[in-house]
Design a protein around this motif. Structure first.
Motif, PDB file in Angstrom:
ATOM      1  N   PHE A  43     -22.015 -28.402  25.377  1.00  0.00           N
ATOM      2  CA  PHE A  43     -20.694 -28.237  24.773  1.00  0.00           C
ATOM      3  C   PHE A  43     -20.096 -26.889  25.139  1.00  0.00           C
ATOM      4  O   PHE A  43     -18.931 -26.785  25.521  1.00  0.00           O
ATOM      5  CB  PHE A  43     -20.804 -28.378  23.253  1.00  0.00           C
ATOM      6  CG  PHE A  43     -19.508 -28.145  22.532  1.00  0.00           C
ATOM      7  CD1 PHE A  43     -18.489 -29.081  22.583  1.00  0.00           C
ATOM      8  CD2 PHE A  43     -19.307 -26.985  21.794  1.00  0.00           C
ATOM      9  CE1 PHE A  43     -17.290 -28.868  21.909  1.00  0.00           C
ATOM     10  CE2 PHE A  43     -18.113 -26.762  21.126  1.00  0.00           C
ATOM     11  CZ  PHE A  43     -17.103 -27.714  21.180  1.00  0.00           C
ATOM     12  N   ASN A  44     -20.892 -25.820  25.049  1.00  0.00           N
ATOM     13  CA  ASN A  44     -20.382 -24.485  25.378  1.00  0.00           C
ATOM     14  C   ASN A  44     -19.903 -24.413  26.822  1.00  0.00           C
ATOM     15  O   ASN A  44     -18.829 -23.868  27.106  1.00  0.00           O
ATOM     16  CB  ASN A  44     -21.468 -23.431  25.142  1.00  0.00           C
ATOM     17  CG  ASN A  44     -21.723 -23.176  23.671  1.00  0.00           C
ATOM     18  OD1 ASN A  44     -20.971 -23.619  22.810  1.00  0.00           O
ATOM     19  ND2 ASN A  44     -22.797 -22.469  23.376  1.00  0.00           N
ATOM     20  N   ASN A  45     -20.690 -24.956  27.743  1.00  0.00           N
ATOM     21  CA  ASN A  45     -20.292 -24.888  29.150  1.00  0.00           C
ATOM     22  C   ASN A  45     -19.095 -25.772  29.458  1.00  0.00           C
ATOM     23  O   ASN A  45     -18.270 -25.427  30.306  1.00  0.00           O
ATOM     24  CB  ASN A  45     -21.473 -25.235  30.055  1.00  0.00           C
ATOM     25  CG  ASN A  45     -22.397 -24.053  30.274  1.00  0.00           C
ATOM     26  OD1 ASN A  45     -22.006 -22.903  30.094  1.00  0.00           O
ATOM     27  ND2 ASN A  45     -23.631 -24.321  30.663  1.00  0.00           N
ATOM     28  N   THR A 246     -18.818 -38.468  18.058  1.00  0.00           N
ATOM     29  CA  THR A 246     -19.877 -39.072  18.869  1.00  0.00           C
ATOM     30  C   THR A 246     -19.525 -40.508  19.216  1.00  0.00           C
ATOM     31  O   THR A 246     -19.653 -40.936  20.377  1.00  0.00           O
ATOM     32  CB  THR A 246     -21.222 -39.031  18.126  1.00  0.00           C
ATOM     33  OG1 THR A 246     -21.559 -37.670  17.838  1.00  0.00           O
ATOM     34  CG2 THR A 246     -22.321 -39.660  18.952  1.00  0.00           C
ATOM     35  N   ALA A 247     -19.078 -41.275  18.225  1.00  0.00           N
ATOM     36  CA  ALA A 247     -18.699 -42.670  18.472  1.00  0.00           C
ATOM     37  C   ALA A 247     -17.553 -42.744  19.478  1.00  0.00           C
ATOM     38  O   ALA A 247     -17.539 -43.609  20.364  1.00  0.00           O
ATOM     39  CB  ALA A 247     -18.301 -43.345  17.158  1.00  0.00           C
ATOM     40  N   LEU A 281     -18.499 -24.588  16.707  1.00  0.00           N
ATOM     41  CA  LEU A 281     -19.407 -24.421  17.843  1.00  0.00           C
ATOM     42  C   LEU A 281     -20.705 -25.182  17.587  1.00  0.00           C
ATOM     43  O   LEU A 281     -21.261 -25.841  18.473  1.00  0.00           O
ATOM     44  CB  LEU A 281     -19.712 -22.942  18.083  1.00  0.00           C
ATOM     45  CG  LEU A 281     -18.607 -22.110  18.747  1.00  0.00           C
ATOM     46  CD1 LEU A 281     -19.011 -20.646  18.815  1.00  0.00           C
ATOM     47  CD2 LEU A 281     -18.282 -22.635  20.140  1.00  0.00           C
ATOM     48  N   THR A 282     -21.186 -25.108  16.338  1.00  0.00           N
ATOM     49  CA  THR A 282     -22.393 -25.846  15.970  1.00  0.00           C
ATOM     50  C   THR A 282     -22.142 -27.347  16.044  1.00  0.00           C
ATOM     51  O   THR A 282     -22.946 -28.103  16.602  1.00  0.00           O
ATOM     52  CB  THR A 282     -22.845 -25.452  14.554  1.00  0.00           C
ATOM     53  OG1 THR A 282     -23.132 -24.058  14.528  1.00  0.00           O
ATOM     54  CG2 THR A 282     -24.087 -26.237  14.137  1.00  0.00           C
ATOM     55  N   ALA A 283     -21.013 -27.793  15.485  1.00  0.00           N
ATOM     56  CA  ALA A 283     -20.685 -29.220  15.484  1.00  0.00           C
ATOM     57  C   ALA A 283     -20.558 -29.742  16.907  1.00  0.00           C
ATOM     58  O   ALA A 283     -21.045 -30.828  17.231  1.00  0.00           O
ATOM     59  CB  ALA A 283     -19.385 -29.457  14.710  1.00  0.00           C
ATOM     60  N   GLY A 284     -19.893 -28.980  17.769  1.00  0.00           N
ATOM     61  CA  GLY A 284     -19.709 -29.419  19.148  1.00  0.00           C
ATOM     62  C   GLY A 284     -21.023 -29.629  19.865  1.00  0.00           C
ATOM     63  O   GLY A 284     -21.205 -30.629  20.583  1.00  0.00           O
ATOM     64  N   ASN A 285     -21.964 -28.716  19.681  1.00  0.00           N
ATOM     65  CA  ASN A 285     -23.276 -28.859  20.310  1.00  0.00           C
ATOM     66  C   ASN A 285     -24.050 -30.037  19.733  1.00  0.00           C
ATOM     67  O   ASN A 285     -24.777 -30.736  20.445  1.00  0.00           O
ATOM     68  CB  ASN A 285     -24.068 -27.560  20.150  1.00  0.00           C
ATOM     69  CG  ASN A 285     -23.651 -26.502  21.151  1.00  0.00           C
ATOM     70  OD1 ASN A 285     -24.071 -26.513  22.309  1.00  0.00           O
ATOM     71  ND2 ASN A 285     -22.815 -25.566  20.722  1.00  0.00           N
ATOM     72  N   ARG A 286     -23.886 -30.291  18.435  1.00  0.00           N
ATOM     73  CA  ARG A 286     -24.568 -31.420  17.806  1.00  0.00           C
ATOM     74  C   ARG A 286     -23.967 -32.746  18.282  1.00  0.00           C
ATOM     75  O   ARG A 286     -24.692 -33.720  18.531  1.00  0.00           O
ATOM     76  CB  ARG A 286     -24.481 -31.289  16.282  1.00  0.00           C
ATOM     77  CG  ARG A 286     -25.425 -30.224  15.732  1.00  0.00           C
ATOM     78  CD  ARG A 286     -25.026 -29.771  14.327  1.00  0.00           C
ATOM     79  NE  ARG A 286     -25.001 -30.859  13.365  1.00  0.00           N
ATOM     80  CZ  ARG A 286     -26.075 -31.332  12.721  1.00  0.00           C
ATOM     81  NH1 ARG A 286     -27.253 -30.791  12.947  1.00  0.00           N
ATOM     82  NH2 ARG A 286     -25.954 -32.308  11.846  1.00  0.00           N
ATOM     83  N   ILE A 287     -22.660 -32.796  18.398  1.00  0.00           N
ATOM     84  CA  ILE A 287     -21.986 -33.998  18.911  1.00  0.00           C
ATOM     85  C   ILE A 287     -22.494 -34.328  20.312  1.00  0.00           C
ATOM     86  O   ILE A 287     -22.813 -35.476  20.629  1.00  0.00           O
ATOM     87  CB  ILE A 287     -20.458 -33.788  18.920  1.00  0.00           C
ATOM     88  CG1 ILE A 287     -19.912 -33.759  17.490  1.00  0.00           C
ATOM     89  CG2 ILE A 287     -19.753 -34.886  19.741  1.00  0.00           C
ATOM     90  CD1 ILE A 287     -18.513 -33.174  17.379  1.00  0.00           C
ATOM     91  N   ASN A 288     -22.573 -33.302  21.149  1.00  0.00           N
ATOM     92  CA  ASN A 288     -23.040 -33.498  22.517  1.00  0.00           C
ATOM     93  C   ASN A 288     -24.481 -34.007  22.532  1.00  0.00           C
ATOM     94  O   ASN A 288     -24.838 -34.888  23.320  1.00  0.00           O
ATOM     95  CB  ASN A 288     -22.941 -32.183  23.286  1.00  0.00           C
ATOM     96  CG  ASN A 288     -23.192 -32.355  24.767  1.00  0.00           C
ATOM     97  OD1 ASN A 288     -22.511 -33.119  25.448  1.00  0.00           O
ATOM     98  ND2 ASN A 288     -24.170 -31.647  25.293  1.00  0.00           N
ATOM     99  N   LYS A 289     -25.313 -33.480  21.635  1.00  0.00           N
ATOM    100  CA  LYS A 289     -26.714 -33.912  21.537  1.00  0.00           C
ATOM    101  C   LYS A 289     -26.812 -35.399  21.210  1.00  0.00           C
ATOM    102  O   LYS A 289     -27.556 -36.156  21.856  1.00  0.00           O
ATOM    103  CB  LYS A 289     -27.422 -33.090  20.466  1.00  0.00           C
ATOM    104  CG  LYS A 289     -28.839 -33.558  20.112  1.00  0.00           C
ATOM    105  CD  LYS A 289     -29.407 -32.717  18.977  1.00  0.00           C
ATOM    106  CE  LYS A 289     -30.825 -33.167  18.588  1.00  0.00           C
ATOM    107  NZ  LYS A 289     -30.846 -34.496  17.961  1.00  0.00           N
TER     108      LYS A 289
END
Length: 304
Positions: A43-45, A246-247, A281-289
C-alpha cells in the motif's frame, strides 16, 4: 507530526507518502481503482508511485522497474537526466531470539527480519526507451472460459478462501434471521477468530459474491475482541471500510462492476480523528493484505 508507522519510513519520503495519502482520501473509490493496478506493490509503495507519477504528469501505471531491471528484463534504458520514483525497500537484519541467539529458517540458514525501510529508485516506462514494451500478461486462460458466468465460479473460488481458513459458509439464511444484513461473519472460533459466514437468502449473484468477499475480509483482518471494544466507537466504521475496500478490489480484479459504496461518508466520519493519518496508513496496508490473500487463492482455483 510523525506517527509510529511513519517513523519507520525515511524522513525525506514521509512528505511524499502523506501527499499521496491525502490525495487518496479526497476520493477513496477512485484511489482503489488505481490500487487495483498496483497489485504487486505494498500500500505504501502504491501511494508513493501514484503521487510521483502524477507529479511527473503521467497517468498511474504499474509499469515501473529499477534502472538495471529495465535493461536486463526489457532491453530498455533509462533516458539521460531522468529522476527516479522513490519507493520503500525493507532493511533486513539477522533474526535473533530473546537470548540473542540466531534464529534459523527451515533450510537451517540464519533467518532475517525487517527492521525499517530505505529508499530506492524505480523508473516509469515513460522514462525509458529501447525495445517495445512487453505485452500485458495473457490472463485469458484464467477468465476467458467463465465469461458470462463469473459470479458462480468466483463464488466457488471464494469458498476456497473460507476452506483454507476453516470457515463454514451458510448460504440462503432467512431475512428475518439476518436482521436486514446481507452477510455476517461470526467470530466464535479459537481465540475469537472467525469460524462462520452467513449469507442472506435472495441475493443476486453479484451481490452475493461481493458480500462473501466482504465477510472474508472481516475474517482475515478482524476478531471478536476488536468488536467488543467499547471505547472505540469509530473503529467499527474503519473495519467496514477495510472490508468493503477489500471486496471492491476483489471484484475489480475479476472485472465485475459493483454499485457505488459510501467510502467518502466513512472516511469523512473519521476525519475528526487526530490519528487519521496513522489509522488510514494502517487500514491501507491491511486492505492490501486481505486483497492479496483472497485473489491468490481464487486465481489458483480458477486456473485449475
Amino acid at each position: 507530526m510523525t506517527t509510529s508507522r511513519l517513523a519507520k519510513i525515511p524522513p525525506e519520503m514521509q512528505e511524499t507518502l502523506l501527499e499521496g495519502l491525502n490525495k487518496a482520501l479526497t476520493n477513496w473509490e477512485e484511489y482503489l481503482e488505481v490500487m487495483a493496478k498496483f497489485a504487486q506493490y505494498s500500500f505504501n509503495n502504491s501511494l508513493l508511485i501514484y503521487i510521483q507519477q502524477l507529479q511527473k504528469g503521467f497517468d498511474p501505471s504499474p509499469m515501473v522497474k529499477g534502472f538495471h531491471s529495465w535493461r536486463k528484463d526489457c532491453k530498455r534504458s533509462v533516458k539521460k537526466g531522468e529522476k527516479g520514483i522513490r519507493i520503500l525497500a525493507p532493511i533486513m537484519v539477522p533474526a535473533v531470539d530473546k537470548n540473542g541467539n540466531p534464529i534459523l529458517n527451515t533450510l537451517g540458514k540464519p533467518a532475517k527480519r525487517p527492521c525499517g525501510f530505505r529508499g530506492i529508485s524505480v523508473f516509469d516506462y515513460r522514462q525509458t526507451d529501447g525495445e517495445p514494451l512487453p505485452d500485458k500478461p495473457d490472463t485469458s486462460h484464467v477468465m476467458g472460459d467463465i465469461e458470462g458466468d463469473v459470479p458462480k465460479k468466483l463464488y466457488n473460488g471464494l469458498c476456497q478462501v473460507a476452506k483454507a481458513r476453516k470457515i463454514t459458509i451458510n448460504r440462503g439464511v432467512s431475512k428475518e434471521d439476518m436482521g436486514g444484513a446481507h452477510g455476517t461473519c461470526w467470530f466464535l472460533g479459537k481465540n475469537g477468530t472467525a469460524n462462520k459466514i452467513e449469507l442472506r437468502e435472495g441475493l443476486k449473484p453479484t451481490n452475493e459474491v461481493s458480500t462473501l468477499a466482504h465477510e472474508l475480509a472481516h475474517s482475515i483482518l478482524h476478531n471478536r475482541d476488536e468488536y467488543l471494544e467499547a471505547n472505540a466507537p469509530d473503529s467499527t466504521s474503519i473495519k467496514e471500510l477495510e472490508a468493503e475496500s477489500t471486496a471492491f478490489l476483489v471484484m475489480k480484479h475479476y472485472g465485475i462492476k459493483t454499485e457505488a459504496k459510501a467510502f467518502d461518508y466513512i472516511i469523512g466520519h473519521n476525519m475528526h480523528n487526530k490519528d487519521i493519518t496513522e489509522t488510514m496508513l494502517t487500514a491501507g496496508n491491511r486492505i492490501n493484505k486481505a486483497y492479496q490473500e483472497i485473489v491468490k487463492i481464487v486465481d489458483t482455483y480458477l486456473k485449475g
